[in-house]
Write a protein that holds these residues in place. Sequence first.
Motif, short mmCIF file in Angstrom:
data_model
loop_
_atom_site.label_atom_id
_atom_site.label_comp_id
_atom_site.label_asym_id
_atom_site.label_seq_id
_atom_site.Cartn_x
_atom_site.Cartn_y
_atom_site.Cartn_z
N LEU A 124 0.84 -1.19 0.00
CA LEU A 124 0.00 0.00 0.00
C LEU A 124 0.88 1.25 0.00
N PRO A 165 -3.84 6.59 -8.05
CA PRO A 165 -4.80 5.53 -7.69
C PRO A 165 -5.09 4.57 -8.85
N THR A 222 -3.33 1.19 -9.26
CA THR A 222 -3.68 0.05 -8.41
C THR A 222 -3.99 -1.17 -9.26
N GLN A 263 0.41 -7.48 -5.39
CA GLN A 263 -0.61 -6.43 -5.36
C GLN A 263 0.03 -5.08 -5.03
N THR A 301 -1.40 -1.24 -4.25
CA THR A 301 -2.59 -0.43 -3.99
C THR A 301 -2.15 0.99 -3.71
N VAL A 302 -2.69 1.92 -4.49
CA VAL A 302 -2.36 3.33 -4.34
C VAL A 302 -3.57 4.05 -3.78
N SER A 303 -3.43 4.61 -2.60
CA SER A 303 -4.55 5.30 -1.95
C SER A 303 -4.53 6.78 -2.30
#
Length: 122
Positions: free
Chosen positions: A11, A88, A91, A117, A119-121
């Motif tokens: 993340l 984002p 992702t 995986q 994941t870009v918040s």
Amino acid sequence: QVQLVESGGGLVQAGGSQRLSCVASGRTDRTYAMGWFRQAPGKDRVFVAAISWSGSTTYYADSVKGRFTISRENAKNTVYLQMNSLKPEDTAVYYCAAGDTSGEVRTKPRVWGQGTQVTVSS
């Protein structure tokens, strides 16, 4: 046959950076072009970047050009994907791939890793 194992996913906040690694094992005595693909939820797997065996030639999808850099260390049987200015929409599950040529690895790789995986918040 060569086996590929990716690592480095996780993340990260938008605007941040992350580096993925892919280690090859098995038939590493052969020469391979290497690449990265990604698959977002509900979407097809798409090409991200590729690099020739020597590392002298690289290819990028337009969506990542200028932000991502692919490189390799043949002595370590490792290929990297440095991802900067993440968004984002980056992702996805990122897959490492190998092929006999740069053309093959970009279109129809012979070997796939299991994926990692990212994941870009926002």
